[in-house]
Design an enzyme around this catalytic site. Sequence first.
Site, PDB file in Angstrom:
ATOM      1  N   GLU A 469       0.834  -1.197   0.000  1.00 51.01           N
ATOM      2  CA  GLU A 469       0.000   0.000   0.000  1.00 51.01           C
ATOM      3  C   GLU A 469       0.875   1.255   0.000  1.00 51.01           C
ATOM      4  O   GLU A 469       1.648   1.489   0.934  1.00 51.01           O
ATOM      5  CB  GLU A 469      -0.895  -0.022   1.248  1.00 51.01           C
ATOM      6  CG  GLU A 469      -1.650   1.271   1.489  1.00 51.01           C
ATOM      7  CD  GLU A 469      -2.184   1.357   2.915  1.00 51.01           C
ATOM      8  OE1 GLU A 469      -2.871   2.346   3.202  1.00 51.01           O
ATOM      9  OE2 GLU A 469      -1.908   0.460   3.727  1.00 51.01           O
ATOM     10  N   ASP A 542      -0.994  -1.963   5.945  1.00 52.99           N
ATOM     11  CA  ASP A 542      -0.879  -1.539   7.338  1.00 52.99           C
ATOM     12  C   ASP A 542      -1.787  -2.355   8.250  1.00 52.99           C
ATOM     13  O   ASP A 542      -2.822  -2.872   7.825  1.00 52.99           O
ATOM     14  CB  ASP A 542      -1.248  -0.055   7.468  1.00 52.99           C
ATOM     15  CG  ASP A 542      -0.219   0.856   6.816  1.00 52.99           C
ATOM     16  OD1 ASP A 542       0.901   0.380   6.575  1.00 52.99           O
ATOM     17  OD2 ASP A 542      -0.539   2.026   6.550  1.00 52.99           O
ATOM     18  N   ASP A 546      -7.815   0.786   7.589  1.00 50.05           N
ATOM     19  CA  ASP A 546      -7.636   1.060   6.164  1.00 50.05           C
ATOM     20  C   ASP A 546      -6.863  -0.067   5.489  1.00 50.05           C
ATOM     21  O   ASP A 546      -7.174  -0.471   4.368  1.00 50.05           O
ATOM     22  CB  ASP A 546      -6.909   2.393   5.960  1.00 50.05           C
ATOM     23  CG  ASP A 546      -7.817   3.595   6.214  1.00 50.05           C
ATOM     24  OD1 ASP A 546      -9.036   3.448   6.014  1.00 50.05           O
ATOM     25  OD2 ASP A 546      -7.310   4.650   6.614  1.00 50.05           O
TER      26      ASP A 546
END
Length: 678
Positions: A469, A542, A546
């Site tokens: 990401e 993470d 999110d």
Amino acid sequence: MSNDTADTPAETGDEQAPEPTPKPSAEKTSNKLGNYGAAQIQVLEGLDPVRKRPGMYIGSTGLQGLHHLIWEVVDNAVDEAMAGVCDSIVVTLQADGGCRVDDNGRGIPVDPYPSGEHKGKSAAEVVLTVLHAGGKFGGEESGYKVSGGLHGVGVSVVNALSTRLEIQVDRAGVRYEQTYLDGGKPKAEMKPTGETPPSGRETGTSITFYPDAGIFQAEGTEFVARTVIDRLQIMAFLNKGLEIVFKDERAEREQDVTFQYKGGLVDFVKHLNASKEPLFSKVCNFEDEDVEEGMELDIAMQWNTGYHEGIHGYANGISTTEGGMHVEGFKTALTSVVNKYGKEKNLIKEKDANLTGDDVREGLTAIVTVKLREPQFEGQTKAKLGNVPARSFVQKATYARMVEWMDENPAEANRIVKKGLAAAQARDAAKNARNAIRRKTALSGAGMPDKLKDCSSKDASESEIMIVEGDSAGGTAVDARDPRTQAILPIRGKILNVERARIDKMLKNTEIQALITAIGAGVGDEFDVTKCRYHKVICLADADVDGSHIRTLLLTFFFRQMREMVEAGYCYIAQPPLYSTEIGKEKVYLKDDAAKNAFMAERPNHKKQFQRLKGLGEMDWEELRGTTMDASTRTLLQVTVDEAAEADHITSVLMGDDVPSRREFIVKNARDVQNLDF
């Protein structure tokens, strides 16, 4: 005639033997052989092979293998139900860590085994201590017209991988009991312990087992209630009228639940389509039988307005996740019938091409079940049915019954054809999008996405790609990787939710284009798992909400458009640490709350405030390598598809448009959440 005058043995008469081949010295031979002789050949007796190589029999020694023990015992009870002699099964997760399965079938035979090395032993003891022993090998004469347990590894494997197993058999008014310890060793012979309790069942079997923590040490021996409940519900759907009860007696107990479906497969299809918008309210359902060949067929189907196909095949109650002859026959007939109807009603013009199978099956949810006397599965995993006669039987029956159904339901039939036509238009648009991607990659030379930092190895079996990401975390991952075997592909934010988009729209998404190109095996119906450039496709995001959303979007894409890759076991989730703390001058990383709690239990006087890590960017490249990327120290979660129908349903619930269904799912499963982010 030769003018060669050189001497030869034939011309001179000399007897010259050929040069002997040098033999290795006895000393060299002895050194090579070492101590490898007959004494080193081992014969594993009884259940020893199971304890030596448990993964060969139950797939893994993690949670998947742990729950497989329950399925083996329950499958035997379901076989009794398919034989028409059992209508109730109770599965109880006990407070002491055991699992008990009760059925009111005929009860495993307890009379003495008649011949061979096991002569004189109780037949139940033979079943529990000998691999591949059971009453399902002799066809209908042995008491089972059809069975699913025949190709399983059997309850003997459950016994082998348990520290304790107790069996209770009720037959002819008498209760018999026996206990096994330490991986299948009988404590005593099977003996009658009295009359069957008057308030209980007349006949049946109860098996209670305690998984061996030494075998399942990787992820422990605690059963997950939701995993058991979901599987039992599917078994109830597949066996119309069978009552299956789930009970949980543990401290953090799940609510008891009873499954019984009078509608069988019709109820199953309604369940799978509950979070979707049906194309019409009716469920098409029909049964057929080939008495001579000993085959039975039961099919239920309903289209929805979505874009994904959900055909789930079962043979003798076993999920054939890779399809097989019965599913092939169904697909062929369905395509023919819909095109025939469309042409006859002038919905498909004569000059237009026929709808493809993919067009016809867009948005279709279908359950195809067959029962056979001698099912032939490809491999021990039973993933694919190989009985060739099943294909023609299902094809003929489906064609005949679907012709009748479409003629009797013209409004629904018209919607099916029109949805297929819309799918065909989208397929043409997707084809153009694919061609555009191919033209773009051809013009760019190497064809790989610009932001892909590829590995140098060309061996897919040792290569892995980490989907990271953000560009910042991607740069850190590039520094932390092993450039020989680890490729890095940064993606920007959250990719398109493919659950809500047709493939033509999906293929216009830049991030999805990069994923397809990097993996290199195509997409959708063109996907070929043998062309995957990496055998580990790892989601690295993470450890916050999110990051979880990004992982979910990626997994939805892989499941819907590269499902063979998931089924092959190529899909993984990286586990970056959630916490860090310090012991002296050393920084310690902890994977999750369970690791943190274990750390505090060992060090109750630890005074430091734990730091919660939410971003990969919070670690430098050495930390990222040591905690998350180094193969010798990291932890990866492998993504598997144990129950394709339920996986399909959950994906639709979580990623679809039905908000109430999603809320209900979250409430039901809140107890099983392990990592929660606020």
